[in-house]
Motif scaffolding. Sequence first.
Motif, PDB file in Angstrom:
ATOM      1  N   ASP A  60       0.854  -1.188   0.000  1.00 23.64           N
ATOM      2  CA  ASP A  60       0.000   0.000   0.000  1.00 23.64           C
ATOM      3  C   ASP A  60       0.891   1.239   0.000  1.00 23.64           C
ATOM      4  O   ASP A  60       1.806   1.346   0.834  1.00 23.64           O
ATOM      5  N   LEU A  61       0.626   2.152  -0.934  1.00 28.41           N
ATOM      6  CA  LEU A  61       1.411   3.378  -1.059  1.00 28.41           C
ATOM      7  C   LEU A  61       0.532   4.604  -0.856  1.00 28.41           C
ATOM      8  O   LEU A  61      -0.668   4.581  -1.154  1.00 28.41           O
ATOM      9  N   GLU A  62       1.174   5.658  -0.395  1.00 27.52           N
ATOM     10  CA  GLU A  62       0.510   6.957  -0.290  1.00 27.52           C
ATOM     11  C   GLU A  62       1.406   7.993  -0.961  1.00 27.52           C
ATOM     12  O   GLU A  62       2.594   8.098  -0.638  1.00 27.52           O
ATOM     13  N   VAL A  63       0.842   8.737  -1.917  1.00 29.65           N
ATOM     14  CA  VAL A  63       1.615   9.693  -2.709  1.00 29.65           C
ATOM     15  C   VAL A  63       1.115  11.109  -2.440  1.00 29.65           C
ATOM     16  O   VAL A  63      -0.095  11.379  -2.494  1.00 29.65           O
ATOM     17  N   ASP A  64       2.052  12.008  -2.150  1.00 30.78           N
ATOM     18  CA  ASP A  64       1.728  13.429  -2.011  1.00 30.78           C
ATOM     19  C   ASP A  64       1.595  14.004  -3.418  1.00 30.78           C
ATOM     20  O   ASP A  64       2.558  14.016  -4.191  1.00 30.78           O
ATOM     21  N   LEU A  65       0.405  14.479  -3.771  1.00 32.48           N
ATOM     22  CA  LEU A  65       0.143  14.927  -5.136  1.00 32.48           C
ATOM     23  C   LEU A  65       0.886  16.206  -5.488  1.00 32.48           C
ATOM     24  O   LEU A  65       1.098  16.502  -6.675  1.00 32.48           O
ATOM     25  N   ALA A  66       1.313  16.962  -4.500  1.00 35.41           N
ATOM     26  CA  ALA A  66       2.021  18.211  -4.768  1.00 35.41           C
ATOM     27  C   ALA A  66       3.517  17.984  -4.958  1.00 35.41           C
ATOM     28  O   ALA A  66       4.144  18.581  -5.840  1.00 35.41           O
ATOM     29  N   THR A  67       4.093  17.112  -4.139  1.00 33.96           N
ATOM     30  CA  THR A  67       5.553  16.930  -4.172  1.00 33.96           C
ATOM     31  C   THR A  67       5.983  15.621  -4.822  1.00 33.96           C
ATOM     32  O   THR A  67       7.146  15.463  -5.195  1.00 33.96           O
ATOM     33  N   GLY A  68       5.069  14.672  -4.916  1.00 31.20           N
ATOM     34  CA  GLY A  68       5.428  13.360  -5.445  1.00 31.20           C
ATOM     35  C   GLY A  68       6.052  12.438  -4.415  1.00 31.20           C
ATOM     36  O   GLY A  68       6.406  11.293  -4.724  1.00 31.20           O
ATOM     37  N   LYS A  69       6.211  12.920  -3.185  1.00 30.59           N
ATOM     38  CA  LYS A  69       6.790  12.078  -2.129  1.00 30.59           C
ATOM     39  C   LYS A  69       5.898  10.855  -1.913  1.00 30.59           C
ATOM     40  O   LYS A  69       4.683  10.972  -1.780  1.00 30.59           O
ATOM     41  N   THR A  70       6.541   9.700  -1.875  1.00 30.71           N
ATOM     42  CA  THR A  70       5.808   8.438  -1.771  1.00 30.71           C
ATOM     43  C   THR A  70       6.187   7.718  -0.483  1.00 30.71           C
ATOM     44  O   THR A  70       7.374   7.567  -0.172  1.00 30.71           O
ATOM     45  N   ASP A  71       5.188   7.289   0.255  1.00 26.62           N
ATOM     46  CA  ASP A  71       5.407   6.546   1.496  1.00 26.62           C
ATOM     47  C   ASP A  71       4.756   5.174   1.397  1.00 26.62           C
ATOM     48  O   ASP A  71       3.630   5.038   0.898  1.00 26.62           O
ATOM     49  N   VAL A  72       5.471   4.158   1.889  1.00 22.92           N
ATOM     50  CA  VAL A  72       4.897   2.820   2.031  1.00 22.92           C
ATOM     51  C   VAL A  72       4.158   2.792   3.362  1.00 22.92           C
ATOM     52  O   VAL A  72       4.759   2.984   4.420  1.00 22.92           O
ATOM     53  N   ILE A  73       2.858   2.570   3.323  1.00 23.27           N
ATOM     54  CA  ILE A  73       2.087   2.596   4.563  1.00 23.27           C
ATOM     55  C   ILE A  73       1.749   1.191   5.069  1.00 23.27           C
ATOM     56  O   ILE A  73       1.402   1.015   6.232  1.00 23.27           O
TER      57      ILE A  73
END
Length: 217
Positions: free
Chosen positions: A192-205
């Motif tokens: 499961d991933l979460e992506v910041d739409l403004a910066t593109g930073k991606t976190d594995v949640i």
Amino acid sequence: LEECLVAAKESDHWNSPLGDTPAGKARGRGIASAYWMNGGGKSTCDLMMQDDGTVMMNEGSADIGGTRTSIAMQAAEVLGIPVEDFHPSIPDTDSIGFTGVTGGSRTTYTTGLAAYNAAQKLVDELKERVAELWETETDKVDFSDGIFSANGDSIGIQELAGKLDPTGGPATSTASVNLAEAGNAYSVQICDLEVDLATGKTDVIRYTAVQDVGKAV
């Protein structure tokens, strides 16, 4: 692979919702599968039983992640003695039979089988020693769970080690193998991933790995 896919499908992760997505972010879930071809090849192992019941083990595979222990465990199980009483070492290439490349997909499997075979040969050698000590025939000597028995007598393998001098001194064995490749190993991953739409930073949640480990050692 089928078993891995079924386990992934039935996992809590796969059957749980992604959860609420924070403002300005996007969430997604992915699944992937993979395999690795396990290796075979040549390996050699030597075993030497000491008077105090410990075993010296020489094997030709460099230790990657504790393989000295995993290889010793396989020989110790055959002999019925604690792995703590094994003293594994990795000599230079002039002091051990040919052993192929050290790798995570072949060392425990191939060098482990060489150790297993060497332990079986050591048991056979010790049966002959017991037969000589008890003045009986070798085929009448049984071995199980670290105990030799024949004609109503029994003795533990580590006790026997201190009584070998009259039968020819310390007992040793060596074994070499040349194996075809083992079966493939498989895995399935859920992420499961979460992506910041403004910066593109991606976190594995959340992440779940389903591994086909075969018989774990």
